[in-house]
Design an enzyme around this catalytic site. Structure first.
Site, PDB file in Angstrom:
ATOM      1  N   LYS A  25       3.311  10.584   7.633  1.00  0.00           N
ATOM      2  CA  LYS A  25       2.350  10.216   8.968  1.00  0.00           C
ATOM      3  C   LYS A  25       2.872  10.780  10.178  1.00  0.00           C
ATOM      4  CE  LYS A  25       0.230   5.836   7.456  1.00  0.00           C
ATOM      5  NZ  LYS A  25      -1.157   6.256   7.161  1.00  0.00           N
TER       6      LYS A  25
ATOM      7  N   PHE B 272       0.894  -1.315   0.005  1.00  0.00           N
ATOM      8  CA  PHE B 272       0.072  -0.227   0.016  1.00  0.00           C
ATOM      9  C   PHE B 272       0.779   1.110   0.004  1.00  0.00           C
ATOM     10  CE2 PHE B 272      -2.500   3.360   1.676  1.00  0.00           C
ATOM     11  CZ  PHE B 272      -3.770   3.194   0.814  1.00  0.00           C
TER      12      PHE B 272
ATOM     13  N   ASP C 286       9.303   2.513   1.457  1.00  0.00           N
ATOM     14  CA  ASP C 286       8.167   3.348   2.004  1.00  0.00           C
ATOM     15  C   ASP C 286       8.172   3.021   3.462  1.00  0.00           C
ATOM     16  OD1 ASP C 286       5.753   4.149   2.605  1.00  0.00           O
ATOM     17  OD2 ASP C 286       4.674   3.350   1.010  1.00  0.00           O
TER      18      ASP C 286
HETATM   19  C1  LIG Z   1       2.987   2.398   3.549  1.00  0.00           C
HETATM   20  C2  LIG Z   1       2.028   3.592   3.352  1.00  0.00           C
HETATM   21  N1  LIG Z   1       2.475   4.153   2.363  1.00  0.00           N
HETATM   22  C3  LIG Z   1       2.002   5.457   1.917  1.00  0.00           C
HETATM   23  C4  LIG Z   1       0.927   5.634   2.594  1.00  0.00           C
HETATM   24  C5  LIG Z   1      -0.183   6.984   2.055  1.00  0.00           C
HETATM   25  O1  LIG Z   1      -0.129   8.018   2.877  1.00  0.00           O
HETATM   26  P1  LIG Z   1      -1.089   9.160   3.014  1.00  0.00           P
HETATM   27  O2  LIG Z   1      -2.430   8.787   3.387  1.00  0.00           O
HETATM   28  O3  LIG Z   1      -0.354  10.251   3.937  1.00  0.00           O
HETATM   29  O4  LIG Z   1      -1.190   9.763   1.584  1.00  0.00           O
HETATM   30  C6  LIG Z   1       0.137   5.022   3.580  1.00  0.00           C
HETATM   31  C7  LIG Z   1      -1.158   5.292   4.180  1.00  0.00           C
HETATM   32  O5  LIG Z   1      -1.635   4.709   4.972  1.00  0.00           O
HETATM   33  C8  LIG Z   1       0.987   3.974   4.033  1.00  0.00           C
HETATM   34  O6  LIG Z   1       0.789   3.183   4.968  1.00  0.00           O
END
Ligand SMILES: Cc1ncc(COP(=O)(O)O)c(C=O)c1O
Length: 397
Positions: free
Chosen positions: A255, A141, A226
């Site tokens: 986050k 994700f 990520d």
């Molecule tokens: C691993 C990961 N990458 C990217 C994102 C996307 O972040 P955002 O919701 O701030 O766009 C999330 C969101 O849950 C995430 O868990």
């Protein structure tokens, strides 16, 4: 123009919000209005233990005094300052962030969210390599904007928005042989999470991230890690990659980076130097308010040893949950305070039941219950979470 009355009760808030929201979110029937540490209160004064943790944005806990003070002071000094100008808070933050990243990460692009950090990293990888393709992972994700969504796996998030970006493929997570087979001279980047969060709380096995780094280096592709969910102490180290001891080419952060304010960042390995002027940008990125908050976050991480707290509390929580020996639970797993209980059935019905008992929690995929509390949660609160989980999940399956 009429000014809406501020709604006060749970019913008033839900009715007014529901009348005008775009409707994307399946919302719970609760209106959260206040927080302190790992405790949240609803509009009717009911108290909850927060195991949602702002979906990972509240690692420091709610109303952390150092973050509040930094925001208040900076709000009264300067809120907006686009990157066409230099700024004292941004300059200080960039150097403080680089200092805590693995040796070799020398620069950073500042933006506003996790998806935007992923977008930035994808663009940077194409820019540096001049190659088209991106390899992501099954159950990965990475966000909901079109580029990030192209890397996200879940078909129900992707399919309504097809066609997505070309050049993206998904290979099984945690399988080095799949990476060996997939990475070639057309691969701009491999994008992986150190632990798949949304995808079911699945930690990488020892050797996977190092192996991914080796394969990328051998074949001229960039490794993008990520750390949007795993960063800032969540897994028991400041960043998830520290468990593997690797230095990727790019790291996406967001986050909890700014204590709950919207902020993201892409850390870039020094070997790539500066990037071409004008090739990317964003109005709010690196604004002084979020940089001041992000500086307070790094200071508090250090002062309160929050990564160590996450490691110890997470180990305790996992041990207590395993000791429940719940028949409905296939596995309890996680790292630090990113904890998942894989159920033998769908998780959704158990979330309102937990809320009834005063615990707010998250799903991670269809059958994993995810606990993502602020790292400042107390052991007494963890004990109450364990009792609540035991109570809603009791019984044979
Ligand atoms: C691993 C990961 N990458 C990217 C994102 C996307 O972040 P955002 O919701 O701030 O766009 C999330 C969101 O849950 C995430 O868990």
């Amino acid at each position: 123009m009429s000014i809406a009355m501020i709604p006060h009760t749970t019913d008033e808030i839900i009715a007014l919000e529901s009348a005008h929201t775009a409707g994307f979110y399946p919302k719970r029937q609760v209106a959260i209005v206040r927080g302190q540490g790992a405790t949240l209160w609803d509009a009717d004064g009911r108290e909850y233990i927060d195991c949602v943790g702002g979906q990972g944005a509240a690692n420091l806990g709610h109303a952390h005094p150092a973050v509040v003070a930094a925001i208040q002071a900076q709000a009264a000094t300067l809120i907006s300052c686009p990157e066409i100008f230099h700024n004292d808070q941004r300059a200080a933050y960039l150097s403080e962030l680089i200092a805590v990243l693995p040796d070799g990460m020398g620069r950073a692009f500042l933006c506003n969210s996790g998806a935007e950090a992923i977008e930035g990293a994808l663009k940077i990888a194409r820019l540096i390599t001049n190659r088209p393709n991106v390899i992501a992972t099954v159950r990965g994700f990475h966000g909901r904007t079109l580029g990030a969504l192209s890397a996200t796996y879940e078909p129900k998030y992707r399919e309504p928005f097809a066609p997505l970006l070309s050049g993206f493929s998904h290979i099984p997570y945690d399988k080095l042989e799949a990476l060996e087979a997939a990475v070639n001279e057309q691969t701009a980047a491999v994008l992986i999470e150190p632990i798949q969060g949304e995808g079911g709380v699945r930690p990488a096995s020892p050797g996977y991230l190092d192996g991914a780094q080796r394969i990328c280096r051998e074949r001229g592709a960039l490794l993008i890690v990520d750390e949007v969910q795993t960063g800032f102490g969540r897994t028991g180290t400041l960043f998830g990659i520290e468990h593997a001891g690797i230095t990727p080419d790019l790291i996406a952060l967001a986050k909890s980076i700014a204590g709950g304010l919207p902020m993201g960042a892409v850390a870039i390995h020094s070997r790539y130097g500066t990037l071409p002027q004008g090739s990317h940008g964003t109005t709010f990125g690196g604004g002084p308010l979020v940089c001041a908050a992000a500086r307070a976050v790094l200071q508090a991480m250090r002062d309160e040893e929050l990564p160590r707290q996450a490691a110890e509390k997470g180990a305790y929580l996992i041990e207590q949950l395993r000791a429940l020996k719940l028949a409905r639970v296939r596995e309890v797993r996680g790292m630090g305070l990113l904890v998942g209980l894989e159920l033998k059935e769908r998780v959704q019905p158990f979330l309102p039941a937990l809320m009834e008992l005063g615990v707010l929690a998250l799903p991670a995929g269809p059958n994993v219950l995810r606990l993502l509390p602020p790292l400042v949660i107390s052991y007494a609160q963890l004990d109450r979470v364990v009792v609540a989980v035991g109570s809603v999940l009791q019984g044979a399956k």
